[in-house]
Scaffold this active site. Structure first.
Site, mmCIF file in Angstrom:
data_model
loop_
_atom_site.group_PDB
_atom_site.id
_atom_site.type_symbol
_atom_site.label_atom_id
_atom_site.label_comp_id
_atom_site.label_asym_id
_atom_site.label_seq_id
_atom_site.Cartn_x
_atom_site.Cartn_y
_atom_site.Cartn_z
ATOM 1 C CD GLU A 185 -1.066 0.694 3.669
ATOM 2 O OE1 GLU A 185 -1.542 1.827 3.511
ATOM 3 O OE2 GLU A 185 -1.241 0.010 4.698
ATOM 4 C CE LYS A 200 -4.226 1.140 11.371
ATOM 5 N NZ LYS A 200 -4.871 2.241 10.674
HETATM 6 N N1 PSU Z 1 -1.166 1.155 9.416
HETATM 7 C C1 PSU Z 1 -0.089 1.914 9.633
HETATM 8 N N2 PSU Z 1 -0.045 3.135 9.071
HETATM 9 C C2 PSU Z 1 -1.064 3.586 8.288
HETATM 10 C C3 PSU Z 1 -2.206 2.782 8.053
HETATM 11 C C4 PSU Z 1 -2.201 1.568 8.658
HETATM 12 O O1 PSU Z 1 0.828 1.521 10.314
HETATM 13 O O2 PSU Z 1 -0.957 4.693 7.772
HETATM 14 C C5 PSU Z 1 -3.316 3.235 7.123
HETATM 15 C C6 PSU Z 1 -3.691 2.068 6.211
HETATM 16 O O3 PSU Z 1 -3.606 2.515 4.887
HETATM 17 C C7 PSU Z 1 -5.120 1.745 6.602
HETATM 18 C C8 PSU Z 1 -5.625 3.105 6.989
HETATM 19 O O4 PSU Z 1 -5.836 1.154 5.549
HETATM 20 O O5 PSU Z 1 -4.540 3.636 7.750
HETATM 21 C C9 PSU Z 1 -6.928 3.043 7.778
HETATM 22 O O6 PSU Z 1 -7.512 4.321 7.813
HETATM 23 P P1 PSU Z 1 -9.064 4.480 8.200
HETATM 24 O O7 PSU Z 1 -9.161 4.068 9.625
HETATM 25 O O8 PSU Z 1 -9.376 5.942 7.985
HETATM 26 O O9 PSU Z 1 -9.825 3.573 7.262
#
Ligand code: PSU
Ligand code: MN
Length: 303
Positions: free
Chosen positions: A23, A157
Site C-alpha cells: 500500500e 493498529k
Molecule cells: N497502518 C499503519 N499506518 C497507516 C495505516 C495503517 O501503520 O498509515 C493506514 C492504512 O492505509 C489503513 C488506513 O488502511 O490507515 C486506515 O484508515 P481508516 O481508519 O481511515 O480507514
C-alpha cells in the site's frame, strides 16, 4: 480504466511468478519523511527476500500505478500528506477524475491489487473500529468482506478497539489466521489476547488456505496476522499509555474521520520518542518477507 504496470511487475504476472502488492498510505500518511521512503524501499527488498516481486500501488496525477519506480516512490514520500488524497474505496474515482495524487489504504490497495490480478498484499496494520467511536469503522473491514485478496499484516493498529474490530471481522466472514501465533497480533505488540480462527506456522499452510478459498470461489478476503519480531516489539504497557493519551487528545481536539488514523500514529511516535516507529518499521519489513514467502509457494500451486 487502464492500469499502468511497472514492467517488472507486468512481466512477473504474465509469467505466473509471485507478486506481492504493497500500500502507499503508510508512505504518505503513516510514517514521517524520510523514514517513509526508506521503509517503503526496504519493504520492497523484504518482499524480494521472501521470493516475490513487490508492487507498490498508488495513484499519481490521476493514473493508477501497479508497481512504482524508485523515483515515483521518492516523489510520493516527499509530498506532504495533505496534498495526497488518502484513497479508500470511495476516494479512488475522485483522485482519478481529479488527476490527483492518491495513496491507497488497505481497502484501496485490495481493490486495485485484485484488478491487477495480485492475490496477496502486505502491510503494517489494517484499519478497524475506533475507540470510543463505534460508528467510525474503517472501510478496510468492509473491503475484507467483499474482495478476494489475502492481507498479511500485524493485525489492526492498537490505537483501535481491537475486540470490536475482531467481532466485525467475524461478522464479515473473514478468516483470521495467526501466523505462528494463537492470538491476533496487536501491531506494536505481539499479542492482542484475542483468538484467531486458525494458527498456521508455515507459508505452505497459509498458501493451502488461499488455494482452497480460490477453488471455492469465495469472494471475500483473508487476514493473516503476523506478530512483530520479538526484538522490536514495543512493551504493551508503554504502548497502551501512549495510545490512551493520544486518543484522549484527539477527542479533545476534535480530530476525526480519515485524519484520525494518521494523527494518532504521529502522536504515538512523538509520545514514545520514536520507539513505536522502530516497531512499526520492523513489522512492515517482516510482513513483506512473510508475504513474499507465501506468494512464492502459492505461485507453485496448480491454478
Ligand atoms: N497502518 C499503519 N499506518 C497507516 C495505516 C495503517 O501503520 O498509515 C493506514 C492504512 O492505509 C489503513 C488506513 O488502511 O490507515 C486506515 O484508515 P481508516 O481508519 O481511515 O480507514
Ligand atoms: Mn474512519
Amino acid at each position: 480504466m487502464k492500469l499502468s504496470f511497472h514492467p517488472e511487475v507486468e512481466a512477473a504476472l504474465a509469467a505466473g511468478q509471485p507478486v506481492v502488492a504493497l500500500e502507499s498510505t503508510v508512505i504518505t500518511h503513516g510514517l514521517p519523511y524520510p523514514d517513509n521512503v526508506n521503509t517503503a524501499v526496504s519493504m520492497e527488498t523484504a518482499v524480494r527476500e521472501g521470493g516475490a516481486v513487490p508492487a507498490t500501488i498508488a495513484i499519481i496525477k490521476g493514473q493508477i500505478h501497479i508497481g512504482l519506480t524508485g523515483d515515483q516512490l521518492a516523489y510520493l514520500g516527499q509530498q506532504s500528506g495533505d496534498t495526497v488524497r488518502k484513497c479508500s474505496r470511495r476516494d479512488i474515482p475522485l483522485a482519478v477524475a481529479g488527476k490527483e495524487n492518491g495513496a491507497t489504504t488497505v481497502a484501496g490497495t485490495m481493490i486495485l491489487a485484485h484488478y491487477a490480478g495480485i492475490p496477496i498484499f502486505a502491510t503494517g496494520g489494517i484499519g478497524g473500529v475506533h475507540r470510543g467511536h463505534p460508528f467510525d469503522v474503517s472501510a478496510d473491514l468492509t473491503e475484507l468482506s467483499r474482495t478476494p485478496v489475502t492481507v498479511v499484516s500485524s493485525g489492526a493498529k492498537s490505537i483501535l478497539d481491537l475486540p470490536a474490530t475482531r467481532e466485525v471481522l467475524e461478522t464479515n466472514g473473514v478468516p483470521v489466521i495467526g501466523y505462528g501465533s494463537d492470538t491476533m497480533a496487536a501491531f506494536f505488540s505481539r499479542s492482542s489476547g484475542l483468538p484467531v480462527d486458525a494458527r498456521l506456522d508455515t507459508p505452505e499452510a497459509v498458501a493451502a488456505v488461499i488455494e482452497a478459498h480460490r477453488a471455492l470461489n469465495l469472494q471475500h478476503g483473508i487476514l493473516v496476522t503476523v506478530p512483530v519480531p520479538e526484538a522490536d516489539a514495543f512493551d504493551p504497557e508503554a504502548a497502551e499509555a501512549a495510545i490512551a493519551q493520544a486518543t484522549r487528545e484527539a477527542d479533545e481536539q476534535g480530530v476525526h474521520g480519515p485524519a484520525s488514523t494518521p494523527w494518532l500514529l504521529r502522536r504515538v511516535v512523538a509520545l514514545t520518542n520514536g520507539r513505536s516507529l522502530r516497531a512499526n518499521v520492523a513489522l512492515l519489513r517482516h510482513n513483506g518477507r512473510v508475504a513474499g514467502q507465501i506468494a512464492a509457494v502459492l505461485a507453485q500451486l496448480p491454478a
